[in-house]
Design an enzyme around this catalytic site. Structure first.
Site, PDB file in Angstrom:
ATOM      1  N   GLY A  10       9.483  22.284  10.026  1.00 43.79           N
ATOM      2  CA  GLY A  10       9.251  21.549  11.276  1.00 43.79           C
ATOM      3  C   GLY A  10       8.027  22.120  11.981  1.00 43.79           C
ATOM      4  O   GLY A  10       7.937  22.121  13.213  1.00 43.79           O
ATOM      5  N   ASP A  54      11.283  18.129   2.909  1.00 43.46           N
ATOM      6  CA  ASP A  54      12.365  17.484   3.653  1.00 43.46           C
ATOM      7  C   ASP A  54      13.528  18.468   3.633  1.00 43.46           C
ATOM      8  O   ASP A  54      14.123  18.725   2.581  1.00 43.46           O
ATOM      9  CB  ASP A  54      12.761  16.169   2.967  1.00 43.46           C
ATOM     10  CG  ASP A  54      13.908  15.473   3.697  1.00 43.46           C
ATOM     11  OD1 ASP A  54      14.462  16.057   4.650  1.00 43.46           O
ATOM     12  OD2 ASP A  54      14.252  14.346   3.298  1.00 43.46           O
ATOM     13  N   TYR A 144      23.152  15.622  20.731  1.00 45.52           N
ATOM     14  CA  TYR A 144      22.249  16.771  20.535  1.00 45.52           C
ATOM     15  C   TYR A 144      22.956  18.068  20.946  1.00 45.52           C
ATOM     16  O   TYR A 144      22.949  19.063  20.207  1.00 45.52           O
ATOM     17  CB  TYR A 144      20.989  16.521  21.368  1.00 45.52           C
ATOM     18  CG  TYR A 144      19.972  17.628  21.382  1.00 45.52           C
ATOM     19  CD1 TYR A 144      19.256  17.963  20.236  1.00 45.52           C
ATOM     20  CD2 TYR A 144      19.681  18.316  22.561  1.00 45.52           C
ATOM     21  CE1 TYR A 144      18.292  18.960  20.270  1.00 45.52           C
ATOM     22  CE2 TYR A 144      18.716  19.308  22.604  1.00 45.52           C
ATOM     23  CZ  TYR A 144      18.030  19.631  21.445  1.00 45.52           C
ATOM     24  OH  TYR A 144      17.075  20.615  21.484  1.00 45.52           O
TER      25      TYR A 144
HETATM   26  P1  NAD Z   1       9.693  18.319  17.545  1.00 43.02           P
HETATM   27  O1  NAD Z   1      10.437  17.052  17.457  1.00 43.02           O
HETATM   28  O2  NAD Z   1       8.422  18.357  18.294  1.00 43.02           O
HETATM   29  O3  NAD Z   1       9.411  18.882  16.087  1.00 43.02           O
HETATM   30  C1  NAD Z   1      10.355  18.817  15.046  1.00 43.02           C
HETATM   31  C2  NAD Z   1       9.602  18.718  13.739  1.00 43.02           C
HETATM   32  O4  NAD Z   1      10.547  18.639  12.679  1.00 43.02           O
HETATM   33  C3  NAD Z   1       8.713  17.463  13.638  1.00 43.02           C
HETATM   34  O5  NAD Z   1       7.392  17.812  13.313  1.00 43.02           O
HETATM   35  C4  NAD Z   1       9.366  16.637  12.541  1.00 43.02           C
HETATM   36  O6  NAD Z   1       8.458  15.912  11.746  1.00 43.02           O
HETATM   37  C5  NAD Z   1      10.069  17.721  11.723  1.00 43.02           C
HETATM   38  N1  NAD Z   1      11.176  17.195  10.930  1.00 43.02           N
HETATM   39  C6  NAD Z   1      12.066  16.236  11.296  1.00 43.02           C
HETATM   40  N2  NAD Z   1      12.912  15.981  10.280  1.00 43.02           N
HETATM   41  C7  NAD Z   1      12.543  16.787   9.265  1.00 43.02           C
HETATM   42  C8  NAD Z   1      13.025  16.973   7.945  1.00 43.02           C
HETATM   43  N3  NAD Z   1      14.058  16.251   7.458  1.00 43.02           N
HETATM   44  N4  NAD Z   1      12.426  17.907   7.164  1.00 43.02           N
HETATM   45  C9  NAD Z   1      11.380  18.618   7.636  1.00 43.02           C
HETATM   46  N5  NAD Z   1      10.869  18.475   8.870  1.00 43.02           N
HETATM   47  C10 NAD Z   1      11.442  17.565   9.663  1.00 43.02           C
HETATM   48  O7  NAD Z   1      10.717  19.407  18.116  1.00 43.02           O
HETATM   49  P2  NAD Z   1      10.376  20.763  18.923  1.00 43.02           P
HETATM   50  O8  NAD Z   1      10.314  20.439  20.354  1.00 43.02           O
HETATM   51  O9  NAD Z   1       9.249  21.471  18.262  1.00 43.02           O
HETATM   52  O10 NAD Z   1      11.745  21.535  18.698  1.00 43.02           O
HETATM   53  C11 NAD Z   1      11.927  22.484  17.662  1.00 43.02           C
HETATM   54  C12 NAD Z   1      13.333  23.046  17.781  1.00 43.02           C
HETATM   55  O11 NAD Z   1      13.504  23.646  19.076  1.00 43.02           O
HETATM   56  C13 NAD Z   1      14.449  21.995  17.663  1.00 43.02           C
HETATM   57  O12 NAD Z   1      15.564  22.583  17.029  1.00 43.02           O
HETATM   58  C14 NAD Z   1      14.796  21.692  19.101  1.00 43.02           C
HETATM   59  O13 NAD Z   1      16.110  21.253  19.237  1.00 43.02           O
HETATM   60  C15 NAD Z   1      14.611  23.063  19.737  1.00 43.02           C
HETATM   61  N6  NAD Z   1      14.380  22.975  21.182  1.00 43.02           N
HETATM   62  C16 NAD Z   1      13.242  22.419  21.692  1.00 43.02           C
HETATM   63  C17 NAD Z   1      13.060  22.347  23.067  1.00 43.02           C
HETATM   64  C18 NAD Z   1      11.832  21.739  23.677  1.00 43.02           C
HETATM   65  O14 NAD Z   1      11.756  21.584  24.901  1.00 43.02           O
HETATM   66  N7  NAD Z   1      10.829  21.387  22.885  1.00 43.02           N
HETATM   67  C19 NAD Z   1      14.051  22.851  23.936  1.00 43.02           C
HETATM   68  C20 NAD Z   1      15.227  23.367  23.386  1.00 43.02           C
HETATM   69  C21 NAD Z   1      15.362  23.455  22.003  1.00 43.02           C
HETATM   70  N1  SER Z   2      13.783  19.920  25.869  1.00 45.48           N
HETATM   71  C1  SER Z   2      14.943  19.590  25.111  1.00 45.48           C
HETATM   72  C2  SER Z   2      15.365  18.171  25.347  1.00 45.48           C
HETATM   73  O1  SER Z   2      15.115  17.681  26.411  1.00 45.48           O
HETATM   74  C3  SER Z   2      16.074  20.514  25.454  1.00 45.48           C
HETATM   75  O2  SER Z   2      16.651  20.935  24.286  1.00 45.48           O
HETATM   76  O3  SER Z   2      15.949  17.612  24.474  1.00 45.48           O
END
Ligand code: NAD
Ligand code: SER
Length: 312
Positions: A10, A54, A144
């Site tokens: 990811g 994937d 989620y």
């Molecule tokens: P994002 O959606 O920006 O990035 C996720 C990435 O995973 C994408 O590039 C997507 O193409 C890739 N992906 C999706 N399905 C896939 C698969 N089957 N195989 C390989 N890659 C795949 O998400 P993010 O904001 O970077 O979040 C990353 C992690 O952090 C997640 O677990 C999310 O729940 C967690 N998180 C994020 C936030 C936030 O505010 N961004 C807050 C809390 C938790």
């Molecule tokens: N920033 C994230 C969301 O809004 C929190 O996990 O889904």
């Protein structure tokens, strides 16, 4: 240079791009393999290896882990809160099966460490709203949040049952400018900066008064690396650590922007994401992370606003 070979799954997402670049600085570009379903992000090009993976294809993932001599995995692939409500079975499937695939491979290949993020979304309407503690009533109402809470207990299980050194943080809403957010309820706090610079106005999809826990990406990246580098004896939480920096509502981020762009205007038109935001705490007690591995945030709202507006 530290001797580890890291796989980031990811890597082209909001966190993945910045985390991969930060890990490459520490471990060397060649030792951090970026992977995603998407095409390689422009900012990653030329900084280290990229493979298309994937995470749901366990066999293919396992082959890559062996072929690339991977010793650590950072699993960032997930469907976030707002997108998750549009297709709950898909969000549940991706968010939980991806973790189980990685934990199983970590167990079989005896990886040194795994990182997997949880979220403030584990908390629900019955959790305390202010300074929500590490351990409290946790009854999430989004798919989620349910998937993250289940994931936390799988991490705990694989650590205690199989000795997999998996570590986790419950991130607040993350704000950044390098890579776009992927469909979360807190995404308004990223959009607002882009619209402030382009149009000097923004229509918020969350109402005034919707205060949520937030963090600037450089703090989140540093926290992740500090947790992963902490001595195992200091890690008392094997589900996921509460983490905090700041909390604000849309009108407060708007006031902060007005300090730099006085003509900026905010208006409100809430949608389905309001209900998700209403179910989450307003602020988080992260004292366990501060005590266990010395967590300390650096960015407050105005410092973040200045940096965002300078860099967008
Ligand atoms: P994002 O959606 O920006 O990035 C996720 C990435 O995973 C994408 O590039 C997507 O193409 C890739 N992906 C999706 N399905 C896939 C698969 N089957 N195989 C390989 N890659 C795949 O998400 P993010 O904001 O970077 O979040 C990353 C992690 O952090 C997640 O677990 C999310 O729940 C967690 N998180 C994020 C936030 C936030 O505010 N961004 C807050 C809390 C938790
Ligand atoms: N920033 C994230 C969301 O809004 C929190 O996990 O889904």
């Amino acid at each position: 240079m530290k001797k580890e070979k890291i796989l980031v799954i990811g890597a082209c997402g909001q966190i993945g791009v910045e985390l991969t670049l930060a890990l490459r600085k520490i471990y060397g570009g060649a030792n951090v393999v970026a992977s995603d379903l998407r095409e390689e992000n422009e900012l990653l090009k030329g900084t280290g290896p990229y493979v298309s993976i994937d995470v749901m294809n366990k066999e293919m993932l396992h082959v890559q882990v062996i072929r690339q001599n991977i010793t650590q995995i950072y699993l960032l692939a997930a469907i976030l809160s707002a997108t998750g409500e549009k297709n709950p079975p898909l969000a549940w499937h991706l968010n939980t099966q991806s973790l189980l695939n990685v934990l199983d491979i970590a167990k079989e290949e005896k990886l040194t460490k795994v990182y997997w993020p949880s979220s403030i979304a584990v908390f629900g309407p019955t959790s305390p709203k202010e300074f929500c503690p590490q351990q409290t009533i946790i009854e999430p109402t989004t798919v989620y949040g349910i998937s993250k809470y289940a994931g936390e207990f799988w991490c705990n299980y694989y650590f205690h049952r199989y000795g997999v050194d998996v570590r986790s943080i419950r991130y607040p809403g993350l704000i950044s400018y390098k890579s776009s957010p992927g469909g979360g309820t807190t995404d308004y706090a990223v959009e607002i900066y882009h619209e402030a610079k382009e149009k000097k106005k923004y229509i918020s999809f969350l109402e005034a008064g919707t205060k949520l826990p937030m963090m600037y990406m450089p703090d989140a990246i540093r926290a992740t690396i500090e947790l992963m580098e902490a001595s195992a004896k200091n890690i008392s939480v094997r589900t996921s650590y509460n983490l905090a920096a700041m909390s604000f509502a849309p009108e407060e981020i708007a006031s902060s922007i007005q300090k730099f762009i006085p003509s900026f205007e905010i208006s409100y038109k809430s949608d389905y994401r309001q209900q998700i935001a209403n179910s989450w705490p307003k602020s988080i007690d992260d004292s366990t992370a501060r005590e266990d591995w010395g967590w300390k945030h650096e960015y407050d709202l105005d410092r973040m606003t200045k940096d965002m507006l300078e860099n967008i």
